[in-house]
Design a protein around this motif. Structure first.
Motif, PDB file in Angstrom:
ATOM      1  N   SER A 247       0.772  -1.003   0.074  1.00  0.00           N
ATOM      2  CA  SER A 247      -0.132   0.014   0.146  1.00  0.00           C
ATOM      3  C   SER A 247       1.083   1.192   0.004  1.00  0.00           C
ATOM      4  CB  SER A 247      -0.876   0.113   1.476  1.00  0.00           C
ATOM      5  OG  SER A 247      -1.616  -1.130   1.357  1.00  0.00           O
ATOM      6  N   PRO A 248       0.592   2.095  -0.840  1.00  0.00           N
ATOM      7  CA  PRO A 248       1.427   3.290  -0.853  1.00  0.00           C
ATOM      8  C   PRO A 248       1.321   4.269   0.505  1.00  0.00           C
ATOM      9  CG  PRO A 248      -0.807   3.517  -2.089  1.00  0.00           C
ATOM     10  CD  PRO A 248      -0.374   2.131  -1.953  1.00  0.00           C
ATOM     11  N   SER A 249       2.374   5.116   0.763  1.00  0.00           N
ATOM     12  CA  SER A 249       2.099   5.918   1.801  1.00  0.00           C
ATOM     13  C   SER A 249       2.637   7.225   1.463  1.00  0.00           C
ATOM     14  CB  SER A 249       3.200   5.401   2.986  1.00  0.00           C
ATOM     15  OG  SER A 249       4.617   5.442   2.524  1.00  0.00           O
ATOM     16  N   THR A 250       2.562   7.658   0.175  1.00  0.00           N
ATOM     17  CA  THR A 250       2.833   8.913  -0.243  1.00  0.00           C
ATOM     18  C   THR A 250       1.667   9.245  -1.184  1.00  0.00           C
ATOM     19  OG1 THR A 250       4.382   8.059  -2.122  1.00  0.00           O
ATOM     20  CG2 THR A 250       5.260   8.951   0.090  1.00  0.00           C
ATOM     21  N   GLU A 251       1.568  10.400  -1.205  1.00  0.00           N
ATOM     22  CA  GLU A 251       0.549  10.987  -2.187  1.00  0.00           C
ATOM     23  C   GLU A 251       0.877  10.711  -3.903  1.00  0.00           C
ATOM     24  OE1 GLU A 251      -0.581  14.929  -1.500  1.00  0.00           O
ATOM     25  OE2 GLU A 251      -1.413  14.887   0.231  1.00  0.00           O
ATOM     26  N   SER A 252       2.009  10.763  -4.198  1.00  0.00           N
ATOM     27  CA  SER A 252       2.489  10.685  -5.485  1.00  0.00           C
ATOM     28  C   SER A 252       3.722   9.638  -5.251  1.00  0.00           C
ATOM     29  CB  SER A 252       3.290  11.882  -6.147  1.00  0.00           C
ATOM     30  OG  SER A 252       4.205  12.386  -5.447  1.00  0.00           O
ATOM     31  N   VAL A 253       3.814   8.921  -6.432  1.00  0.00           N
ATOM     32  CA  VAL A 253       4.960   7.783  -6.636  1.00  0.00           C
ATOM     33  C   VAL A 253       5.807   7.745  -8.019  1.00  0.00           C
ATOM     34  CG1 VAL A 253       3.615   6.035  -5.287  1.00  0.00           C
ATOM     35  CG2 VAL A 253       3.155   6.073  -7.549  1.00  0.00           C
ATOM     36  N   LYS A 254       6.775   7.166  -7.957  1.00  0.00           N
ATOM     37  CA  LYS A 254       7.423   7.115  -9.155  1.00  0.00           C
ATOM     38  C   LYS A 254       6.523   6.320 -10.416  1.00  0.00           C
ATOM     39  CE  LYS A 254      11.516   9.176  -7.825  1.00  0.00           C
ATOM     40  NZ  LYS A 254      11.757  10.569  -8.424  1.00  0.00           N
ATOM     41  N   LYS A 255       6.775   6.881 -11.470  1.00  0.00           N
ATOM     42  CA  LYS A 255       5.987   6.361 -12.483  1.00  0.00           C
ATOM     43  C   LYS A 255       6.244   4.694 -12.749  1.00  0.00           C
ATOM     44  CE  LYS A 255       4.176   7.465 -17.201  1.00  0.00           C
ATOM     45  NZ  LYS A 255       4.639   6.274 -17.773  1.00  0.00           N
ATOM     46  N   ILE A 256       7.407   4.334 -12.917  1.00  0.00           N
ATOM     47  CA  ILE A 256       7.807   2.970 -13.132  1.00  0.00           C
ATOM     48  C   ILE A 256       7.850   2.400 -11.721  1.00  0.00           C
ATOM     49  CG2 ILE A 256       9.628   1.563 -14.299  1.00  0.00           C
ATOM     50  CD1 ILE A 256       8.286   3.737 -16.316  1.00  0.00           C
ATOM     51  N   PRO A 257       7.059   1.284 -11.832  1.00  0.00           N
ATOM     52  CA  PRO A 257       7.084   0.391 -10.606  1.00  0.00           C
ATOM     53  C   PRO A 257       8.253  -0.419 -10.210  1.00  0.00           C
ATOM     54  CG  PRO A 257       5.701  -0.534 -12.082  1.00  0.00           C
ATOM     55  CD  PRO A 257       6.136   0.585 -12.650  1.00  0.00           C
ATOM     56  N   VAL A 258       8.376  -1.002  -9.174  1.00  0.00           N
ATOM     57  CA  VAL A 258       9.554  -1.906  -8.881  1.00  0.00           C
ATOM     58  C   VAL A 258       9.137  -3.312  -8.312  1.00  0.00           C
ATOM     59  CG1 VAL A 258      11.468  -2.184  -7.038  1.00  0.00           C
ATOM     60  CG2 VAL A 258      10.981   0.025  -7.912  1.00  0.00           C
ATOM     61  N   LEU A 259       9.673  -4.274  -9.004  1.00  0.00           N
ATOM     62  CA  LEU A 259       9.413  -5.747  -8.623  1.00  0.00           C
ATOM     63  C   LEU A 259      10.521  -6.380  -7.960  1.00  0.00           C
ATOM     64  CD1 LEU A 259       7.903  -8.308  -8.659  1.00  0.00           C
ATOM     65  CD2 LEU A 259       8.796  -8.683 -10.857  1.00  0.00           C
ATOM     66  N   ILE A 260      10.543  -6.694  -6.594  1.00  0.00           N
ATOM     67  CA  ILE A 260      11.537  -7.469  -6.081  1.00  0.00           C
ATOM     68  C   ILE A 260      11.596  -8.961  -6.016  1.00  0.00           C
ATOM     69  CG2 ILE A 260      12.767  -7.770  -3.549  1.00  0.00           C
ATOM     70  CD1 ILE A 260      11.713  -5.188  -2.883  1.00  0.00           C
ATOM     71  N   VAL A 261      12.568  -9.629  -6.391  1.00  0.00           N
ATOM     72  CA  VAL A 261      12.801 -10.904  -6.793  1.00  0.00           C
ATOM     73  C   VAL A 261      13.858 -11.600  -5.459  1.00  0.00           C
ATOM     74  CG1 VAL A 261      13.439 -12.671  -8.260  1.00  0.00           C
ATOM     75  CG2 VAL A 261      12.568 -10.872  -8.950  1.00  0.00           C
ATOM     76  N   PRO A 262      13.163 -12.105  -4.332  1.00  0.00           N
ATOM     77  CA  PRO A 262      14.045 -12.469  -3.293  1.00  0.00           C
ATOM     78  C   PRO A 262      14.504 -13.900  -3.532  1.00  0.00           C
ATOM     79  CG  PRO A 262      11.734 -12.893  -2.737  1.00  0.00           C
ATOM     80  CD  PRO A 262      11.691 -12.138  -3.985  1.00  0.00           C
ATOM     81  N   PRO A 263      15.264 -14.646  -2.768  1.00  0.00           N
ATOM     82  CA  PRO A 263      15.947 -15.988  -2.942  1.00  0.00           C
ATOM     83  C   PRO A 263      14.778 -16.754  -2.490  1.00  0.00           C
ATOM     84  CG  PRO A 263      17.090 -14.972  -1.202  1.00  0.00           C
ATOM     85  CD  PRO A 263      16.142 -13.692  -1.761  1.00  0.00           C
ATOM     86  N   TRP A 264      14.699 -17.934  -3.097  1.00  0.00           N
ATOM     87  CA  TRP A 264      13.519 -19.002  -2.910  1.00  0.00           C
ATOM     88  C   TRP A 264      14.616 -19.873  -1.523  1.00  0.00           C
ATOM     89  CZ3 TRP A 264      15.635 -18.692  -7.641  1.00  0.00           C
ATOM     90  CH2 TRP A 264      16.647 -19.552  -7.984  1.00  0.00           C
ATOM     91  N   ILE A 265      15.602 -19.768  -1.443  1.00  0.00           N
ATOM     92  CA  ILE A 265      16.485 -20.490  -0.470  1.00  0.00           C
ATOM     93  C   ILE A 265      15.820 -20.145   1.002  1.00  0.00           C
ATOM     94  CG2 ILE A 265      18.748 -20.868   0.618  1.00  0.00           C
ATOM     95  CD1 ILE A 265      19.611 -21.237  -2.372  1.00  0.00           C
ATOM     96  N   ASN A 266      15.551 -18.751   1.036  1.00  0.00           N
ATOM     97  CA  ASN A 266      15.044 -18.202   2.361  1.00  0.00           C
ATOM     98  C   ASN A 266      13.931 -17.209   1.805  1.00  0.00           C
ATOM     99  OD1 ASN A 266      18.521 -17.660   2.590  1.00  0.00           O
ATOM    100  ND2 ASN A 266      17.524 -18.723   4.326  1.00  0.00           N
TER     101      ASN A 266
END
Length: 600
Positions: A247-266
């Motif tokens: 959920s956003p916590s600011t009124e505006s955001v960067k146009k291009i979103p971010v996708l995080i790929v964590p390790p599946w080992i942890n």
């Protein structure tokens, strides 16, 4: 010779309450019986894992070293003479100390070694024990290092095994050779040993006959209650992953979103331990639309899921969802550890197939080239892989405890033996610590995926060589030309910084390489508000890693603001904060979701 001084009442060890000690001895036997039963039960049922292959491999490794020294009488005599000379030096030093004189140590030790911090280790008797230990272990390490004609992998494995044995036999790990434990046992009339045996039995029961050493109070934490608290929703899921949008916590955001790929080992929540440490919360508060993949904790049903499945049903499925929810054609990506390795391979696949959905990539302690992959390489050769693959074929996966044990062995003096002493000899409960709870919350690995990873990365280094294939496409990471921010950590024992540096240099686009202080976790999860550690920035990723470090500029504090500055310069346009999900991808459940709660 100086006269012996009087010993004050406070310095005299407390006398043993023999009646209490006898009662505790009986209780110790009772608790020991419970521990023995917990150990034997799965073995009687035929469910315990056979360690014969591991023991045979270790003995074969030691045998190759021993053969070099025993095959030549002259070399054998020199080796024995060196050891005996060390022992005689220890004996002479102990006599000097007993006579009130100063004595030079027979073996150089680390003055700050926490195992020997108790002042009593400087007394003649315990100092002699310590010196005998140091002489023996340093001699054994030298024997391996000086063995000629040994295969480099076998030598690396022998060095690692000798180090594990050296850590295990430290006199600090035994009641009768540790002054602090002796005092504790006398003061409590052995009650510490009773409590310790109770802890030992409980940990054997928890591990179904295998010892699962508690590093923290596991009852003190719960995912979703006091861990992984950033507000968001699961908006999509496959067999392999859930996708969380925060959920956003600011009124505006960067146009291009971010996708995080964590390790599946942890599990992914290392990036969201609590609000004061959370990288995810910091990104959201910095005005980013953040999506995170939460990998499933797989069972036998997913045995055939391979690297290509993790790409298609993981990263590609997530990118499709992100595009639908945000309306953006591209996303910035962040990969951590093996999640970064998967991301690098995926980017090479996308480059080969004309897929341009990724705007930039950030690699956190990620290896692409595994030439210098550290001590984890000792677990990977054809013989050991055959054993691992046979075991995975029986179950469909590699049990998470196996990887957790391997990681703990890399730093056994920090992650194993202090807890053995604290839990089983002092009889104390481990201190609550969220990071160690996460460390113990291990995950399984599907057989096909883990086999691909071990063979193409650690064993054959095919990704760096351009010999790996994924879904029928040849992987060439030099074709990856998106902007990259590559973070290594200076004390990393899992993804060594020189290894991350070489891998970053294989990429075809602009790369900003940054080196952070501390290790694989603390160097990454370093909130700017803590004002801890430092990071280094420098020139392009060309030439030698040591030369890069020598010329790099040091900055105090966290690398996070540096990353945000780099990231913001790529695409500065902002849009109104986005709602979570859409009509096609409505919220399924609250973050952090079901998948991350599944325990091994």
């Amino acid at each position: 010779m100086p006269a012996p001084r009087d010993v004050t009442t406070e310095e005299r060890p407390a006398s043993v309450n023999m009646e209490a000690f006898a009662q505790n001895l009986a209780r110790l036997v009772e608790e020991g019986g419970k521990a023995a039963a917990a150990y034997m039960q799965p073995r009687e049922d035929g469910k315990a894992e056979d360690m014969a292959d591991d023991i045979a491999d270790a003995m074969k490794t030691f045998g190759e070293v021993a053969n070099y020294w025993m095959s030549d009488p002259k070399r054998s005599f020199q080796a024995q003479s060196r050891l005996m000379t060390g022992y005689f030096t220890v004996w002479a030093g102990a006599l000097q100390k007993l006579s009130g004189e100063k004595a030079e140590p027979a073996a150089a030790g680390n003055a700050k070694d926490p195992r020997f911090k108790d002042p009593e280790w400087d007394s003649p008797f315990f100092d002699a024990l310590k010196q005998m230990y140091l002489v023996t272990t340093q001699w054994a390490e030298a024997m391996v290092q000086e063995t000629e004609g040994l295969d480099p992998h076998v030598k690396h494995k022998a060095e690692f095994l000798v180090r594990q044995l050296a850590n295990a036999i430290s006199p600090s790990n035994f009641v009768m050779t540790n002054p602090e434990l002796i005092r504790e046992t006398i003061a409590s009339s052995g009650d510490n040993l009773v409590r310790g045996m109770k802890n030992f039995a409980e940990d054997l029961m928890e591990g179904n006959g295998d010892l699962r050493i508690r590093q923290t109070d596991m009852s003190a934490f719960e995912v979703g209650r006091n861990l992984a608290l950033s507000p968001g929703k699961v908006i999509f899921e496959t067999e392999l992953m859930q996708l969380i949008q925060y959920s956003p916590s600011t009124e505006s955001v960067k146009k291009i979103p971010v996708l995080i790929v964590p390790p599946w080992i942890n599990k992914f929540y290392i990036l969201d331990l609590n609000p004061e440490k959370s990288f995810i919360k910091w990104l959201v508060d910095s005005g980013l639309t953040v999506f995170v993949i939460s990998w499933v904790n797989p069972d036998a049903r997913l045995a055939e899921k391979g690297f290509d499945d993790y790409m298609r049903e993981g990263i590609f499925a997530a990118l499709d969802t992100v595009k639908s929810v945000t309306g953006e054609e591209q996303a910035h990506t962040v990969g951590y550890c093996v999640g970064g390795t998967l991301l690098a391979v995926t980017l090479a696949y996308m480059a080969a197939t004309g897929d341009n959905r990724v705007a930039s990539s950030t690699f956190l302690t990620t290896q692409i080239d595994f030439t210098h992959a550290g001590d984890l390489k000792v677990f990977v050769d054809e013989g050991q892989l055959a054993v691992i693959e046979r075991r995975m074929k029986e179950t469909g996966y590699l049990e998470g405890k196996k990887m957790a044990d391997a990681f703990n062995m890399l730093r056994s003096n920090d992650l194993i033996w202090p807890y053995v002493v604290n839990n089983y000899l002092k009889g104390k409960q481990p201190f609550p610590f969220d990071l160690l709870y996460w460390n113990a919350d291990s995950t399984r690995m599907p057989a096909a995926n883990h086999s691909y990873y071990l063979r193409n990365c650690y064993l054959q280094n095919n990704i760096a060589k351009g010999l790996a294939e994924l879904a029928g496409v040849k992987i060439d990471v030099s074709k990856v030309n998106v902007p990259v921010y590559s973070l290594a950590t200076r004390e990393d024992h899992i993804a060594p910084p020189n290894s991350a540096y070489i891998g970053a240099g294989l990429l075809g686009g602009p790369v900003r390489f940054v080196l952070a202080g501390s290790g694989h976790i603390a160097g990454v999860v370093n909130h700017p508000g803590k004002q801890k550690y430092q990071y280094w920035t420098g020139g392009d990723v060309v030439g030698n890693y040591d030369a890069w470090v020598e010329a790099a500029q040091e900055h105090k504090g966290s690398w996070w603001p540096d990353w945000l500055e780099w990231f913001s310069a790529l695409h500065q346009e902002e849009v109104p904060a986005r709602p979570v999900g859409n009509n096609l991808y409505p919220p399924i459940e609250d973050a952090p979701g079901r998948y991350v709660r599944e325990r091994s």
